[in-house]
Write an enzyme that holds these catalytic residues in place. Structure first.
Site, short mmCIF file in Angstrom:
data_model
loop_
_atom_site.label_atom_id
_atom_site.label_comp_id
_atom_site.label_asym_id
_atom_site.label_seq_id
_atom_site.Cartn_x
_atom_site.Cartn_y
_atom_site.Cartn_z
N ASP A 170 23.09 26.22 -9.44
CA ASP A 170 22.07 25.18 -9.61
C ASP A 170 21.27 25.43 -10.90
OD1 ASP A 170 22.36 23.36 -7.59
OD2 ASP A 170 21.18 24.49 -6.15
N SER B 48 16.34 23.29 5.85
CA SER B 48 17.38 23.72 6.78
C SER B 48 16.85 23.54 8.19
CB SER B 48 17.72 25.19 6.50
OG SER B 48 18.55 25.69 7.53
N TYR C 240 18.74 14.65 3.50
CA TYR C 240 17.34 14.92 3.85
C TYR C 240 16.75 13.76 4.68
CZ TYR C 240 17.54 18.75 0.51
OH TYR C 240 17.88 19.91 -0.14
N HIS D 299 21.97 17.81 5.59
CA HIS D 299 22.04 18.75 4.47
C HIS D 299 22.01 18.04 3.13
CE1 HIS D 299 22.94 22.80 3.09
NE2 HIS D 299 23.75 22.27 2.20
N GLU E 37 17.18 28.33 -1.99
CA GLU E 37 18.04 27.59 -1.06
C GLU E 37 18.44 28.48 0.10
OE1 GLU E 37 20.47 24.05 -3.20
OE2 GLU E 37 21.62 25.80 -2.61
N SER E 38 18.73 27.82 1.22
CA SER E 38 19.13 28.58 2.40
C SER E 38 20.65 28.64 2.51
CB SER E 38 18.58 27.89 3.66
OG SER E 38 19.14 26.60 3.77
N HIS E 39 21.16 29.68 3.13
CA HIS E 39 22.56 29.72 3.56
C HIS E 39 22.60 30.35 4.94
CE1 HIS E 39 26.61 29.17 1.41
NE2 HIS E 39 25.95 28.05 1.42
N GLY F 123 13.61 22.44 -3.70
CA GLY F 123 13.98 23.48 -2.76
C GLY F 123 14.98 22.92 -1.79
N ASN F 124 14.94 23.35 -0.55
CA ASN F 124 15.80 22.70 0.43
C ASN F 124 15.24 22.79 1.83
OD1 ASN F 124 16.77 25.23 1.43
ND2 ASN F 124 18.75 24.28 1.83
N ASN G 24 10.46 25.56 -2.36
CA ASN G 24 10.34 25.93 -0.96
C ASN G 24 11.67 25.85 -0.24
OD1 ASN G 24 10.81 23.22 -0.38
ND2 ASN G 24 8.64 22.74 -0.39
#
Lengths: 230, 743
Positions: free
Chosen positions: B120, B542, B54, B51, B96-98, B539-540, B502
């Site tokens: 952010d 996951s 990366y 997380h 971002e994802s959660h 972006g992130n 993304n």
């Protein structure tokens, strides 16, 4: 035409209201802070929408105890104009300046959409220049907007010209299909007996900018602001 | 574990239990020149978790195009990318994802996702102006899906509505691959004066370090490590790793932070997301090549007797780390006092590469910040990847083996009964879409959401897109399609695409077939972003989005969600999608092909799951965008809507539903009628032309040799009439469409 817009911690429509009044409607606006003890001689005080103090207890329940509210009550009792929008309406009800209360929407969900309003009052400042047979497209955005009061109070509101707006369809017909939240008699806004304190759930400040494609809120503000000019 | 003495050296078992690998533990010992204590191992375990580091994706992420003429801040430099929009203004945006928190506790998981992404944005000094979200759930009929959907939507709504940023657009998609593991991707965009940029960098030894905002509690401890694990039946044991959100605190923090941005007292600021104090102190220090001394006793806590590592790893929300210029402390204090927020001096910036944490006068951890971070000492792995067998098999699909249904009227109604096609009104009406008075799309429905830049006529157009079924069928092409669709939505609304962020949601990276999907997605994204001149701003990633169901690992559809922004020079020229007037002429612009691959129609009506991605040609797609832009610039068209999920038929009905007019159109003989109406081949847009403009429009088509087809006319009678058959009344479609998702 000096307007004061109150910012409570958690207010989130204060900037929108200030923008509408100052940039679109060319009014003089001062920002009032919840900790203030002075309303700076404003002729119209507006309590904007939002989630004052987080509204974790009950909408408007904490805000009514803030220092500025003492001054707002004082202003109202002296006949000064007060308008509460959405959370502002809830605060005015909690503060006892307006009759009735606002319960959770009957579907128990937050609802944001355009609604149509029919002016009900003939003489209230925000309605007096409106056409009583027209509908006005004004959006709502609330979780607790179901207007409720006892049968007797509702009756007296209609008898005393205290109902400001009712939810209707685009043609101006008032029926249950167009009632977004279960408000009694489709009531979207009310005033006090003197009609100097007004509250409504829909957001007229969201319907004034021609760039956003809806200016139905402009006549409401003009009606209210013309009165100050007189 | 909590009984262990923090000054004792840690064991390999503890490191493994915290998610580190054996070789990583060895590496840590080498970096420190000694065996770390438990607190230090905890620090490395979160900073080197997928997380934060990366480590399994950065090798490929670096290949994405990140340069563009309007980029002020590029990917990885700050909390979010920053694009110049002219007039001294810039747009910061990120997605971002959660996912993992939302799988366990949908309400708080989604709410804190919204909180995190907005932090952010405003930690950079930008005021958030618009949000979008991209949500994936399992089969709609499952009770668990409904529980998740209700919770996630309420969580996003309650947090975002209270915080007061409008939701302009979004997508919701259902597929059984998400049954256990929903995806919750939240996007936020903000505006700022270019000069107000606050960097997430610490500098100036001796400068004081403050923690501001909420107190630190025991929530979200090891959340970053939890996000880097598979979702299993035992995941409920990780519930304390889910954070709890307080939008009211966030709103105060926003206002205070933006007041702070207007002063010259701030050296640097970073929000506390994953790995809390640990991550913000180490990243800010490493970015500035400095160290820090932090006294954990000074951190305001919610509970007494919190252990050092608990304070360090807590992911309590609504907190920021601020480095202040020495001598200007009182200026900062004053702002946070005004907003009744904590603002505590907890340490100072130091010379050298050492980050030290103290509790009760004892040094509880001492680590080099550079060794913790991405781009520094954090590990970088190149994972193995392998093409799965299904990829070739899907390509064997033959359309001729699918019979054309006799009753296509029934198919049309069937499609509007599918949760993926039906109206998402139940979802979006729970979000405040109009607060901020900048949503131009409310009264001008358009494919992309458009936010007015107040004080100008400019608009920021935005869209989140990813048809993960296409990506699964063909990761490279499917991802290129996702970028293209986002660009198409922006172009069709009158904008010019600027840049993307993304959110890469994939399965286990240690699984070569899952990793192959990831690699393909990166390749497809690179290609498309280069074609549309839309650099990737960040972006992130996951990973580990999958469930173990009766011992078998099932990854979700690979879902590289694209969040794109674009610029409208003048919002008065927004192109909306609703039919305008009776007798307007309807054209299809783009190529027509015999193709039903991966369409909602093929999958749901024929129940054929194995087919390739739909027809797509990136050069044709690019040309289409230029043509549509040209039509809009020359004011030749009065409505435009792209053909996406459900094909041309669904697009036509949507144009009718938002106008209460109908249409009368004809199909062509050379193409299968089911493919013509319900196929999802890419690169197609429906436009309408008024009679006044018809000659000019036709002339433009002819002169430029544009691929197009005359479909028919807008009708006063509100029906959908195709080849003289009534496919239904617009009111009926509304009725069906609005009641599919209704909980």
């Amino acid at each position: 035409m000096k307007c004061g817009v109150v910012t409570f911690p958690g207010s989130n429509c204060n900037h929108d209201m200030i923008y509408a009044l100052s940039k679109i409607l060319n009014q003089k606006v001062v920002e009032l802070w919840h900790k203030d003890h002075d309303t700076q001689n404003c002729e119209l005080i507006i309590l904007p929408g939002g989630f004052s103090y987080g509204d974790y207890l009950r909408s408007g329940a904490i805000a009514r105890f803030s220092p500025i509210m003492k001054e707002v009550v004082h202003h109202a009792n002296n006949g000064g104009l007060v308008l509460g929008i959405c959370n502002g309406f809830q605060i005015l009800c909690e503060a006892g300046l307006l009759p009735g209360t606002l319960l959770h929407n009957n579907n128990q969900k937050f609802i944001c959409k355009n609604t149509f309003l029919k002016p009900a009052s003939l003489k209230a400042p925000i309605c007096q220049n409106l056409h009583s047979n027209e509908s006005y497209k004004i959006p709502i955005a609330h979780g607790e907007g179901r207007y409720f009061a006892s049968e007797n109070v509702i009756k007296s509101l209609f008898n005393n010209d205290q109902v400001l707006f009712q939810y209707c369809d685009i043609q101006g017909n008032i029926n249950q299909d167009e009632n977004p939240n279960g408000s009694l008699n489709n009531i979207a806004g009310v005033s006090n007996k003197n009609q100097n304190v007004m509250g409504m759930m829909p957001h007229p400040e969201r319907a004034v900018d021609p760039l956003l494609g809806n200016t139905d809120g402009v006549p409401l503000f003009n009606s209210l602001l013309n009165l100050i000019a007189v | 574990m909590s009984n262990k003495q923090t000054n004792n050296t840690a064991t390999l078992d503890q490191a493994l239990e915290l998610g580190l690998k054996k070789e990583e533990f060895t590496e840590i010992c080498e970096i420190l020149g000694r065996i770390p204590n438990f607190t230090e191992v905890s620090i490395y375990s979160v900073m080197w978790s997928e997380h934060c580091s990366y480590k399994n994706s950065i090798h490929w992420l670096k290949k994405l195009p990140k340069d563009g003429p309007h980029m002020l801040v590029k990917a990885g430099e700050e909390n979010a990318g920053l694009v110049d929009i002219g007039d001294g203004l810039a747009c910061a945006f990120k997605i971002e994802s959660h996912n993992h928190p939302s799988a366990l506790e949908p309400y708080q998981g989604a709410a804190t996702g919204v909180g995190g992404i907005n932090r952010d944005i405003f930690t950079m000094g930008a005021r958030p102006i618009a949000q979008m979200n991209s949500l994936r759930f399992g089969k709609y009929e499952n009770p668990r899906t409904k529980w998740l959907l209700k919770g996630v939507v309420k969580g996003i709504g309650n947090y975002g509505n209270s915080f007061g940023i409008p939701v302009l657009s979004g997508e919701v998609f259902f597929d059984e691959s998400y049954d256990q593991n929903p995806l919750v991707n939240a996007f936020s965009a903000g505006l700022m004066n270019v000069d107000d940029l606050i960097s997430a960098t610490a500098s100036g030894p001796g400068n004081p370090v403050f923690i501001v905002g909420s107190s630190t509690g025991k929530d979200g401890i090891h959340g970053a490590a939890f996000a880097s694990k598979d979702i299993t039946e035992d995941s409920m044991d990780d519930l304390p790793a889910v954070q709890v959100g307080d939008p009211f605190q966030e709103k105060l923090l926003l206002e205070a932070s933006l007041e702070l941005a207007k002063t010259d007292a701030v050296v640097g600021m970073q929000d506390m997301g994953a790995a809390g104090i640990t991550c913000s102190t180490s990243e800010m220090s490493a970015a500035g090549n400095v160290g820090m001394k932090i006294d954990l006793d000074k951190v305001p806590t919610r509970q007494s007797d919190m252990k050092d590592w608990e304070i360090l790893l807590s992911e309590s929300q609504e907190r920021m780390l601020v480095v202040v210029e020495k001598g200007k402390e009182s200026e900062v204090k004053k702002i946070f006092d005004k907003w009744d927020l904590n603002c505590e001096l907890i340490g100072e910036v130091t010379n050298g590469d050492t980050l030290e944490f103290f509790q009760n006068g004892q040094c509880v951890a001492s680590v080099p910040p550079s060794s913790l971070v991405l781009g520094g000492g954090a590990p970088v792995y190149q994972r193995e990847y392998k093409e799965p067998a299904y990829f070739k098999k899907y390509k064997e699909f033959n359309i001729n083996k699918i019979s054309i249904p006799e009753n296509l009227v029934e198919v049309g109604r069937f499609l509007f009964n599918q949760p993926n096609i039906a109206s998402k009104r139940w979802v979006y009406e729970q979000y405040d879409s109009m607060v901020g008075t900048n949503n131009v799309s409310t009264n001008n429905p358009s494919d992309a959401g458009v936010a007015l830049v107040k004080g100008t006529y400019k608009g920021i157009a935005m869209s989140v897109d990813c048809n993960s079924r296409y990506v699964h069928a063909d990761p490279e092409m499917g991802t290129a399609i996702a970028v293209s669709e986002a660009a198409r939505n922006i172009v069709v609304s009158g904008g010019v695409p600027s840049a993307i962020t993304n959110c890469l949601n994939f399965g286990n990276p240690y699984h070569p077939e899952s990793y192959w999907q990831f690699v393909g997605a990166i390749k497809g994204m690179s290609k498309a972003c280069e074609k549309f001149s839309t650099p990737v701003t960040g972006g992130n990633v996951s990973f580990y989005n999958q469930s173990i169901v009766s011992g078998k690992e099932v990854p979700v559809f690979p879902t590289p969600t694209i969040g794109m922004i674009g610029l409208l020079e003048d919002v008065r020229n927004i192109m909306s999608l609703n039919f305008k007037s009776e007798n307007d002429h309807i054209f299809l612009v783009g190529k027509i092909v015999n193709d039903i691959s991966s369409s909602e129609y093929l999958v749901k009506y024929h129940e054929v799951l194995e087919s390739p991605a739909p027809y797509f040609d990136i050069d044709e797609e690019f040309e289409l965008h230029q043509n549509i832009k040209n039509f809009i610039d020359k004011k030749l068209i009065n409505a435009a809507h792209d053909c996406a999920d459900g094909g041309l038929f669904v697009s036509l009905v949507e144009m009718a539903m938002s106008s209460n007019l109908g249409c009368e159109i004809k199909t062509v003989n050379e193409i299968r009628k089911d493919s013509f109406l319900f196929g999802e081949s890419q690169g197609r847009v429906i436009v309408t032309v008024s009679s006044d403009q018809l000659d000019s429009f036709k002339n433009e088509i002819k002169t430029n040799g544009i691929n197009s087809l005359y479909l028919g006319k807008v009708s006063k009678e509100s029906h959908i009439n195709i080849d003289s058959t009534n496919y239904g009344m617009v009111e009926d479609f509304k009725e069906i469409s609005n009641n599919v998702i209704n909980l």
